[in-house]
Write an enzyme that holds these catalytic residues in place. Structure first.
Site, PDB file in Angstrom:
ATOM      1  N   LYS A 133       0.843  -1.200   0.000  1.00 60.42           N
ATOM      2  CA  LYS A 133       0.000   0.000   0.000  1.00 60.42           C
ATOM      3  C   LYS A 133       0.878   1.251   0.000  1.00 60.42           C
ATOM      4  CE  LYS A 133      -3.511   2.288   2.798  1.00 60.42           C
ATOM      5  NZ  LYS A 133      -4.444   2.191   3.917  1.00 60.42           N
TER       6      LYS A 133
ATOM      7  N   GLU B  70      10.599  -4.725   4.416  1.00 59.26           N
ATOM      8  CA  GLU B  70      10.683  -6.135   4.018  1.00 59.26           C
ATOM      9  C   GLU B  70      10.345  -6.304   2.542  1.00 59.26           C
ATOM     10  OE1 GLU B  70       9.118  -4.939   6.666  1.00 59.26           O
ATOM     11  OE2 GLU B  70       8.954  -6.395   8.293  1.00 59.26           O
TER      12      GLU B  70
ATOM     13  N   GLY C 105      -4.921  -2.013   5.233  1.00 54.57           N
ATOM     14  CA  GLY C 105      -4.110  -3.143   4.754  1.00 54.57           C
ATOM     15  C   GLY C 105      -4.792  -4.483   4.962  1.00 54.57           C
ATOM     16  N   ARG C 106      -5.277  -4.728   6.176  1.00 57.13           N
ATOM     17  CA  ARG C 106      -5.862  -6.046   6.482  1.00 57.13           C
ATOM     18  C   ARG C 106      -7.265  -6.204   5.899  1.00 57.13           C
ATOM     19  NH1 ARG C 106      -4.936  -2.827  10.512  1.00 57.13           N
ATOM     20  NH2 ARG C 106      -6.504  -2.097  11.967  1.00 57.13           N
TER      21      ARG C 106
ATOM     22  N   GLU D 161      -4.967  -7.175  15.120  1.00 57.09           N
ATOM     23  CA  GLU D 161      -4.469  -5.862  14.719  1.00 57.09           C
ATOM     24  C   GLU D 161      -5.600  -4.833  14.827  1.00 57.09           C
ATOM     25  OE1 GLU D 161      -2.310  -5.902  11.031  1.00 57.09           O
ATOM     26  OE2 GLU D 161      -1.922  -3.767  11.102  1.00 57.09           O
TER      27      GLU D 161
ATOM     28  N   HIS E   2      -5.296 -33.851  17.538  1.00 56.59           N
ATOM     29  CA  HIS E   2      -4.195 -34.709  17.968  1.00 56.59           C
ATOM     30  C   HIS E   2      -3.100 -33.892  18.627  1.00 56.59           C
ATOM     31  CE1 HIS E   2      -5.798 -38.221  15.798  1.00 56.59           C
ATOM     32  NE2 HIS E   2      -6.375 -37.255  15.089  1.00 56.59           N
TER      33      HIS E   2
ATOM     34  N   LYS F 274       7.784  -0.850  12.427  1.00 52.81           N
ATOM     35  CA  LYS F 274       8.459  -0.398  11.196  1.00 52.81           C
ATOM     36  C   LYS F 274       9.533   0.642  11.531  1.00 52.81           C
ATOM     37  CE  LYS F 274       4.518  -1.249   8.103  1.00 52.81           C
ATOM     38  NZ  LYS F 274       3.706  -0.811   6.985  1.00 52.81           N
TER      39      LYS F 274
HETATM   40  C1  G6Q Z   1      -2.551  -3.943   7.907  1.00 54.03           C
HETATM   41  C2  G6Q Z   1      -1.311  -3.437   8.432  1.00 54.03           C
HETATM   42  C3  G6Q Z   1      -0.062  -4.095   7.926  1.00 54.03           C
HETATM   43  C4  G6Q Z   1       0.307  -3.726   6.487  1.00 54.03           C
HETATM   44  C5  G6Q Z   1       1.735  -4.181   6.236  1.00 54.03           C
HETATM   45  C6  G6Q Z   1       2.191  -3.933   4.822  1.00 54.03           C
HETATM   46  O1  G6Q Z   1      -3.634  -3.541   8.209  1.00 54.03           O
HETATM   47  O2  G6Q Z   1      -1.247  -2.075   8.357  1.00 54.03           O
HETATM   48  O3  G6Q Z   1      -0.144  -5.488   8.033  1.00 54.03           O
HETATM   49  O4  G6Q Z   1      -0.567  -4.308   5.591  1.00 54.03           O
HETATM   50  O5  G6Q Z   1       2.586  -3.549   7.136  1.00 54.03           O
HETATM   51  O6  G6Q Z   1       2.098  -2.579   4.502  1.00 54.03           O
HETATM   52  P1  G6Q Z   1       2.258  -2.107   3.009  1.00 54.03           P
HETATM   53  O7  G6Q Z   1       1.159  -2.699   2.223  1.00 54.03           O
HETATM   54  O8  G6Q Z   1       2.195  -0.620   3.054  1.00 54.03           O
HETATM   55  O9  G6Q Z   1       3.586  -2.615   2.528  1.00 54.03           O
END
Ligand code: G6Q
Length: 574
Positions: free
Chosen positions: A221, A227, A282-283, A368, A399, A527
């Site tokens: 996003k 990463e 994001g989520r 989150e 199990h 981050k």
């Molecule tokens: C989701 C969070 C988090 C995010 C990641 C990746 O709600 O904010 O999981 O999606 O940190 O972020 P980017 O999409 O900006 O790389």
């Protein structure tokens, strides 16, 4: 409106509301009435405590809910709490594009992404639906070209492997959904997901792939996530080292982002970028262009059926009365167990191997969103909020950790999720799967008394001493609650409905707890911290700017990696 104002904030602390206090009193009066007793006293319980919407069926009768006249009916009292917490008002505000995420000054409109009606959705006076439809159409064109083989790699061969590089919300959703809908996957395309900055993840994913037939989706996003950018840069090097030229990158790298500038700076042509908007969390972004891996895998029509399923659940959520509302009911049960019966965790047990990443996906969605300890107005909460969510597919869990569910000291409410029909009918497998699922919910509820154990052991010819020694160990207290959620089968539509169900459940919980489910300052912190510590890790000299433990670990790591040779400071032992 300033970012910290929100007209939907509750005026009275939730625990001071009469509806909350009524539940405290009701809980006290209920005492230790067991589930078994509730069933014995009420033959109509299963028929009364069930709901159905968007192809999903919920049996919530195996919960500590007393049925009775108004004022003595747990579900009705919980519904009253939802009403008193302004759930309907906040729900309508969310769908209408109001700022329901005030700490980031944003709307939260994942529902618009799957709005299959003709309704417009206004943000800042503008209808967002035309832009959503434009991106969806571009995604369709692109995925159809890749799937048909019309979009090729640099030497003219069709794409065979798609690698999604993203993390968190830009990984967990598409990964979970691609796995869940694997039976509908395109035959030629293998989907891979790389999220961890641990180089092993990328190396393992790329092993055996041919750069000439590999397509990378860089999904971020913000397009600033350490990463993801690190993995994307290494993927580009791998591509160039494997015979690709700079000029070929356009055919092998596409981006999904809200940040066109950063995408372009990375070297991806913005013609090959699929956008979304800051009002998609994001989520909650699987429904946007972040869902591209899913569309590539199951096709644009399949993806639209997935959106249809989400939309069907939205329509139910926004129109069904609170008492007959599936997400509201799941949320109220969660509040009931978290705040009135003091449970601390919640198990998600999908009896469906294809849903094996669903618990991990829900972990992010739930924890989150609702892992918060201040109310919307910034005051500290004095009640428990989001429970710990965890799980693994059944029957495997049986199990392993099910031991603790049956005989441990924690009571852990559980959601059992099972399709009535298998996507892979094979002998008696599905009957056995269903039998295990239903048997577990029953056993968790009814348990086994010491007297029953004694009788069983006596019938098996055991002597009295053995019986008395073993009976306590073989006794099950029972009275463990669970929900059972079924679908005819988990196809694209049902998966969409299932995800939307849990999204709205989480939202309703947040309304009741009066917390913001749409921000994630804890994740943002991670981050920032990583960047600061990263600089120290390559400092080349001993570090003393942190606490003693962190200094010691940094110095030890530098020494182990040969960056501090001969340096003799106290943290050598660290
Ligand atoms: C989701 C969070 C988090 C995010 C990641 C990746 O709600 O904010 O999981 O999606 O940190 O972020 P980017 O999409 O900006 O790389």
């Amino acid at each position: 409106m300033t970012p910290t104002q929100d007209t939907t904030v509750q005026d009275t602390p939730v625990q001071d509301k009469p509806a909350w206090q009524a539940l405290v009193e009701h809980r006290r009066a209920m005492g230790d009435t067991s589930l078994k007793r509730l069933f014995e006293d009420d033959p109509g319980r299963f028929d009364a405590l069930q709901l159905e919407a968007a192809g999903l069926f919920l049996d919530f009768s195996k919960n500590h809910l007393v049925r009775g006249p108004a004022g003595d009916d747990t579900h009705a009292l919980l519904v009253e709490l939802a009403r008193a917490s302004g759930v309907e008002r906040r729900r309508d505000a969310m769908f209408a594009g109001e700022i329901v995420n005030p700490t980031e000054g944003r709307a939260s409109l994942h529902t618009a992404l799957r709005n299959r009606s003709e309704r417009s959705v206004m943000v800042d006076g503008q209808d967002v639906m035309p832009d959503i439809r434009t991106v969806l159409a571009r995604l369709r064109t692109f995925s159809e070209r890749v799937r048909s083989g019309d979009w090729t790699g640099h030497d003219g061969q069709a794409i065979t492997d798609v690698v999604n590089i993203g993390i968190g919300g830009s990984d967990l959703g598409p990964l979970m959904a691609v796995e869940a809908l694997a039976p509908f996957a395109h035959e030629r395309l293998s989907m891979h997901f790389v999220s961890n900055v641990d180089g092993s993840h990328l190396v393992k994913a790329l092993k055996g792939l041919d750069p000439a037939t590999t397509l990378f989706i860089v999904a971020s996003k913000t397009f600033t996530t350490q990463e993801t950018l690190t993995n994307a840069h290494s993927a580009r090097e791998w591509f160039l080292a494997g015979g690709g030229a700079e000029a070929d990158i356009a055919q092998h790298f596409v981006a999904v982002s809200t940040n066109a500038q950063a995408v372009s700076a990375f070297g991806i042509d913005t013609d090959n970028m699929f956008g979304f908007w800051d009002w998609v969390g994001g989520r909650y972004s699987l429904w946007s262009a972040i869902g591209l891996p899913l569309m590539l895998s199951i096709g644009a029509d399949g993806f639209e059926r997935f959106l249809d399923g989400g939309h069907a659940m939205d329509e139910h959520f926004r129109s069904a009365p609170l008492a007959g509302n599936l997400p509201v009911t799941l949320a109220l049960l969660s509040v009931w167990y978290t705040n009135f019966r003091h449970c601390r965790s919640h198990l998600i047990a999908p009896y469906d191997q294809y849903l094996h990443r669903f618990p991990a996906y829900l972990q992010q969605l739930t924890m989150e969103s609702n892992g918060k300890s201040v109310h919307m107005d910034g005051t500290p909460v004095t009640i428990s909020t989001g429970p710990i969510v965890w799980g693994e597919p059944g029957t495997n869990g049986q199990h392993a950790y099910f031991q603790l569910l049956h005989q441990g000291t924690h009571v852990i409410p559980a959601d059992f999720i099972v399709p009535l029909e298998s996507l892979n009918p094979l002998g008696e497998h599905h009957e056995l799967l269903l039998a295990n699922c239903f048997a577990q919910t029953e056993a968790l509820m009814v348990g086994k008394s010491t007297d029953e154990v004694r009788r069983e052991m006596r019938a098996a010819g055991k002597d009295d001493a053995t019986i008395e020694a073993l009976a306590p160990h073989r006794t099950f207290a029972g009275d463990r609650p669970s929900n059972t959620l079924t679908a005819q089968r988990f196809d694209a539509f049902a998966l969409g409905a299932l995800i939307a169900l849990y999204e709205h459940k989480v939202f309703v919980e947040a309304c009741i707890w009066d917390i913001n489910p749409f921000d994630q300052w804890g994740v943002e912190l991670g981050k920032q911290l990583a960047s600061a510590v990263h600089a120290d890790l390559s400092a080349g000299h001993t570090v003393d700017s942190h606490d003693a433990s962190t200094n010691g670990l940094l110095n030890r790591a530098m020494r182990a990696r040969g960056l501090l040779a001969g340096d003799a400071d106290s943290s050598q032992q660290g």
